[in-house]
Each structure stands twice: as structure tokens, then as C-alpha cells.
Design an enzyme around this catalytic site. Structure first.
Site, PDB file in Angstrom:
ATOM      1  N   TYR A 189       0.826  -1.214   0.000  1.00 12.21           N
ATOM      2  CA  TYR A 189       0.000   0.000   0.000  1.00 12.21           C
ATOM      3  C   TYR A 189       0.859   1.264   0.000  1.00 12.21           C
ATOM      4  O   TYR A 189       0.470   2.280  -0.553  1.00 12.21           O
ATOM      5  CB  TYR A 189      -0.886   0.033   1.248  1.00 12.21           C
ATOM      6  CG  TYR A 189      -2.264  -0.547   1.057  1.00 12.21           C
ATOM      7  CD1 TYR A 189      -2.434  -1.857   0.618  1.00 12.21           C
ATOM      8  CD2 TYR A 189      -3.392   0.211   1.349  1.00 12.21           C
ATOM      9  CE1 TYR A 189      -3.708  -2.384   0.469  1.00 12.21           C
ATOM     10  CE2 TYR A 189      -4.668  -0.321   1.204  1.00 12.21           C
ATOM     11  CZ  TYR A 189      -4.819  -1.609   0.756  1.00 12.21           C
ATOM     12  OH  TYR A 189      -6.075  -2.136   0.624  1.00 12.21           O
ATOM     13  N   LYS A 213       2.587 -15.199   2.978  1.00 10.74           N
ATOM     14  CA  LYS A 213       2.767 -15.891   1.696  1.00 10.74           C
ATOM     15  C   LYS A 213       4.258 -16.174   1.587  1.00 10.74           C
ATOM     16  O   LYS A 213       4.934 -15.812   0.624  1.00 10.74           O
ATOM     17  CB  LYS A 213       2.242 -15.019   0.543  1.00 10.74           C
ATOM     18  CG  LYS A 213       2.148 -15.715  -0.800  1.00 10.74           C
ATOM     19  CD  LYS A 213       1.046 -16.763  -0.883  1.00 10.74           C
ATOM     20  CE  LYS A 213       1.172 -17.571  -2.171  1.00 10.74           C
ATOM     21  NZ  LYS A 213       0.214 -18.697  -2.246  1.00 10.74           N
ATOM     22  N   ASP A 253      -3.683 -17.955   0.996  1.00  9.37           N
ATOM     23  CA  ASP A 253      -4.709 -18.652   0.208  1.00  9.37           C
ATOM     24  C   ASP A 253      -5.438 -19.683   1.071  1.00  9.37           C
ATOM     25  O   ASP A 253      -6.667 -19.810   1.023  1.00  9.37           O
ATOM     26  CB  ASP A 253      -4.100 -19.275  -1.062  1.00  9.37           C
ATOM     27  CG  ASP A 253      -2.819 -20.059  -0.804  1.00  9.37           C
ATOM     28  OD1 ASP A 253      -2.277 -19.989   0.318  1.00  9.37           O
ATOM     29  OD2 ASP A 253      -2.356 -20.751  -1.728  1.00  9.37           O
ATOM     30  N   ASP A 258      -6.669  -6.447   4.258  1.00  6.13           N
ATOM     31  CA  ASP A 258      -7.773  -5.784   3.561  1.00  6.13           C
ATOM     32  C   ASP A 258      -8.737  -6.829   3.023  1.00  6.13           C
ATOM     33  O   ASP A 258      -9.954  -6.748   3.226  1.00  6.13           O
ATOM     34  CB  ASP A 258      -7.201  -4.932   2.410  1.00  6.13           C
ATOM     35  CG  ASP A 258      -8.288  -4.252   1.601  1.00  6.13           C
ATOM     36  OD1 ASP A 258      -9.228  -3.723   2.212  1.00  6.13           O
ATOM     37  OD2 ASP A 258      -8.193  -4.246   0.347  1.00  6.13           O
ATOM     38  N   ASP A 286     -12.638  -8.302   4.804  1.00 11.83           N
ATOM     39  CA  ASP A 286     -13.936  -8.266   4.121  1.00 11.83           C
ATOM     40  C   ASP A 286     -14.555  -9.660   4.095  1.00 11.83           C
ATOM     41  O   ASP A 286     -15.761  -9.816   4.304  1.00 11.83           O
ATOM     42  CB  ASP A 286     -13.783  -7.773   2.674  1.00 11.83           C
ATOM     43  CG  ASP A 286     -14.011  -6.268   2.541  1.00 11.83           C
ATOM     44  OD1 ASP A 286     -13.765  -5.539   3.519  1.00 11.83           O
ATOM     45  OD2 ASP A 286     -14.428  -5.831   1.445  1.00 11.83           O
TER      46      ASP A 286
HETATM   47  C1  IPM Z   1     -10.458  -0.613   3.890  1.00 12.18           C
HETATM   48  C2  IPM Z   1     -10.680  -0.038   2.508  1.00 12.18           C
HETATM   49  C3  IPM Z   1      -9.493   0.857   2.185  1.00 12.18           C
HETATM   50  C4  IPM Z   1      -8.280  -0.035   2.137  1.00 12.18           C
HETATM   51  C5  IPM Z   1      -9.651   1.667   0.891  1.00 12.18           C
HETATM   52  C6  IPM Z   1     -10.896   2.517   0.913  1.00 12.18           C
HETATM   53  C7  IPM Z   1      -8.445   2.515   0.624  1.00 12.18           C
HETATM   54  O1  IPM Z   1     -10.883  -1.052   1.589  1.00 12.18           O
HETATM   55  O2  IPM Z   1     -10.336   0.165   4.845  1.00 12.18           O
HETATM   56  O3  IPM Z   1     -10.399  -1.831   4.003  1.00 12.18           O
HETATM   57  O4  IPM Z   1      -7.987  -0.675   1.120  1.00 12.18           O
HETATM   58  O5  IPM Z   1      -7.585  -0.095   3.157  1.00 12.18           O
HETATM   59 MG    MG Z   2     -11.064  -2.978   2.426  1.00 12.61          MG
END
Ligand code: IPM
Ligand code: MG
Length: 371
Positions: free
Chosen positions: A135, A190, A222, A246, A250
Site C-alpha cells: 500500500y 505468503k 490462500d 484488507d 472483508d
Molecule cells: C479498507 C478499505 C481501504 C483499504 C480503501 C478505501 C483505501 O478497503 O479500509 O479496508 O484498502 O484499506
Molecule cells: Mg477494504
């Protein structure tokens, strides 16, 4: 105590308004100041993270953040896109430790895409390193390839990197968090392919020597993605780098069936923190009054606990959220037959009522807990 309120874009303004309402009825000596961020700040001041907003965030004890982003800004040059606001805040405030709990509330077990028995009682904590990795690694950009499969072709590149102190400090955070939970850390890497993550694995293993009471397991990313949907309850604390975190956070959020319920905290070394819902700005439902404010309200509770030293107030909010769920109140994202569908504002009002000890008239109804 000073709280910077940064609502941002999309549903950000609606959900933050409800969290602010809840904070106000706690009757604690807060000073709250609001500033624009993301697309809203770009519209107002020509930059997603204006100097004045950054200064406010830096001066505050904590930042309550809504969400940023809208498709209409996708064509702006990268440095002006709303997402740069949150990345800039993480970097400028040194918010390296990101806590993303994935908790499955008993009332919402049926909302998960997994079988209820796989997620009932799920309580995992993803700790994502937030200021390093691909990042933020330099160099990055576009250029003409000098080697690779197509020399002379246009190419783009990013740099994945982690330094020893960056890995050490997030590893300490993870082991210490595990001590307060079920004493197990899964470090996701990884290492079979990437130099960066072989180093990650080595350093985490070294730090682990200081925490003999905590179990450490290593898992390739993975496989972790697979295990999260196969047997998510086997995890306790998951620690990983910025990009894997990240993605996995999710995935973990969706296990609970309700990303609209999940708060997050991003802390720096001084325990100054930024608190935001795990979900995004959801431009498709913005302005409709249907967004779930509970993730933001729970983020405010995390803020009280971690940055403002008000654990009792935090517990009051958490109990209030549990209570509105037991009362059968649901925003559209977590609605199911037999429960009562409410708007963003009604949900906020119900939490306020529960915090102050007045239950909402008509809120009591048959509780349906499927599975
Ligand atoms: C998160 C989001 C952010 C990230 C984006 C909006 C930059 O997806 O906070 O997980 O990738 O960190
Ligand atoms: Mg995210």
C-alpha cells in the site's frame, strides 16, 4: 477530550449522525468538532484531506470516521480521490494497528451466507498492519519495461516491503490482544513465494518467544481464505499485512452476514485512534435513510474503550445495541421475516433510548432467532 468527527461521503453522513446522537446522550465531557473528508472535502476544498481536517484529526484524542468514496470520483487523478483521505490519515497519524472484529450476533446467525452452525458464536479478531506493505511501499508507478516478458512495453509496478520494527510492533499488538482472548494467534503470510512474507514469518516467530502462553500458528493467505469459510471458529486472533488484511477482513465480515454491524479501530503507538465502520460509503443507498448505523455506533464504543478511557460508557453502548437487536429492530441489510424493519434514524433513536434506559414505544416484538 476532543473527538474529530469526519462523516465523509455516501452513507457516511447518515450513520455518523446517529453515532454522534448516541455519544451526546452519554453526558460525558467531550468536545466534538466536524470536518469534511473524502469526496465531500474535495468538493468543499479541492482536496480529499484538507490541511484543516488533518490538523483537527491530529489534535484530537480520537477520530470518528464515516466512509469515503463515490464512483463519480473514479476518473480523478489518484492523489485527489476520496480513498486518499483515509490512506493519508493512516499514514499521517501513524495508525499502524487495525482491529477488525468479526462477531456473529446470535440474532443474526441466519444472515450469514454460511450454515448457521459454522458461524454461531463466531468471534474472531483480525489485526491488520495498516501503514506498510504494498500500500505504501516506494517506488511505484508506470514506466517502460526494461526486462520481464515484454521488454519495451508500458508497465506498472508497486513495492511490497516490511521493516523489522514494523513487523515487531504489530506482532506485539496481536500477542497482547490474544492474551485477553483465547490465546491463539494465526499469522497469515505468503512465505512460500514472497521474500517480504518469509521475513514477516521469521520476525513474528521471534517475537512469539516473549509470549510462551500464546499459541502461534502460521498460515498461507490462500489457505487462510479457504479456512475462513470452512471452519471460521478455529480462528481467534489473525495477524497479517496490509493487503492480505484488507481482503481477509472483508471475507471475515461477510461470514457474520452483516458488514453493517462491524466496527473497526486503527491505533497508533500513543493509543490515539481512528474509528470507523468496516463497511464503505455505499453510494447506491446513500440518502435513502436505510443504512445500518450500528457499525458506526459500535465504532464509537470502541473509541470510548481504546482511546478515551471510558470502558463503562462503551459497555452501555454495546448493551444498547444488543438490546435493540433483541427487541427485533432491523435495518434493511439485516432484516428477516418476523422482525421490524427500521430506518437509519429509527435505529439510532432506539439505541439512544436503550442507552438512556427508555425503551422505544412499540419496539417490543416477537424475537425470531432462526438456526
Ligand atoms: C479498507 C478499505 C481501504 C483499504 C480503501 C478505501 C483505501 O478497503 O479500509 O479496508 O484498502 O484499506
Ligand atoms: Mg477494504
Amino acid at each position: 477530550m476532543k473527538i474529530a468527527i469526519l462523516p465523509g461521503d455516501g452513507i457516511g453522513t447518515e450513520i455518523v449522525a446517529e453515532a454522534v446522537k448516541v455519544l451526546k446522550v452519554l453526558d460525558l465531557p467531550f468536545e466534538m468538532e466536524t470536518a469534511p473528508v473524502g469526496g465531500a472535502a474535495y468538493e468543499a476544498a479541492g482536496h480529499p484531506l484538507p490541511e484543516s481536517t488533518l490538523a483537527l484529526a491530529k489534535a484530537a484524542d480520537a477520530v470518528l470516521f464515516g466512509a469515503v468514496g463515490d464512483w463519480k470520483y473514479d476518473t480523478l487523478e489518484r492523489r485527489l480521490r476520496p480513498e486518499q483521505a483515509i490512506l493519508g490519515l493512516r499514514k499521517e497519524l501513524g495508525l499502524f494497528a487495525n482491529f477488525r472484529p468479526a462477531i456473529c450476533y446470535p440474532e443474526l446467525t441466519h444472515a450469514s451466507s454460511l450454515k448457521p452452525e459454522l458461524v454461531a458464536g463466531l468471534d474472531i479478531l483480525i489485526i491488520r498492519e495498516l501503514t506498510g506493505d504494498i500500500y505504501f511501499g516506494q517506488p511505484r508507478g508506470r514506466r517502460t519495461a526494461v526486462d520481464g516478458h515484454f521488454p519495451g512495453a508500458e508497465e506498472a509496478f508497486d513495492t511490497m516491503r516490511y521493516s523489522r520494527p514494523e513487523i515487531e510492533r504489530i506482532a506485539h499488538v496481536a500477542f497482547q490482544a490474544a492474551r485477553k482472548r483465547h490465546k491463539k494467534v494465526t499469522s497469515v503470510d505468503k512465505a512460500n513465494v514472497l521474500e517480504t512474507f518469509q521475513f514477516w514469518k521469521d520476525v513474528v516467530t521471534e517475537v512469539h518467544a516473549q509470549y510462551p502462553d500464546v499459541e502461534l500458528e502460521h498460515m498461507y493467505v490462500d489457505n487462510a481464505a479457504m479456512q475462513l469459510v470452512k471452519a471460521p471458529k478455529k480462528f481467534d486472533v489473525v495477524v497479517t499485512g496490509n493487503m492480505f488484511g484488507d481482503i481477509l477482513s472483508d471475507e471475515a465480515a461477510m461470514l457474520t452476514g452483516s458488514i453493517g454491524m462491524l466496527p473497526s479501530a486503527s491505533l497508533n503507538a500513543a493509543n490515539q485512534g481512528l474509528y470507523e465502520p468496516s463497511h464503505g460509503s455505499a453510494p447506491d443507498i446513500a440518502g435513502k435513510g436505510i443504512a445500518n448505523p450500528l457499525a458506526t455506533i459500535l465504532s464509537a464504543a470502541m473509541m470510548l474503550k481504546f482511546s478515551l478511557n471510558q470502558p463503562e460508557a462503551a459497555a452501555r453502548i454495546e448493551a444498547a445495541v444488543q438490546s435493540v437487536l433483541s427487541q427485533g429492530l432491523r435495518t434493511a441489510d439485516i432484516y428477516s421475516e418476523g422482525t421490524r424493519k427500521v430506518s437509519t434514524r429509527e435505529m439510532g433513536d432506539a439505541v439512544v433510548a436503550a442507552v438512556t434506559g427508555n425503551s422505544v414505544a412499540g419496539a417490543t416484538m416477537t424475537k425470531t432467532i432462526k438456526g
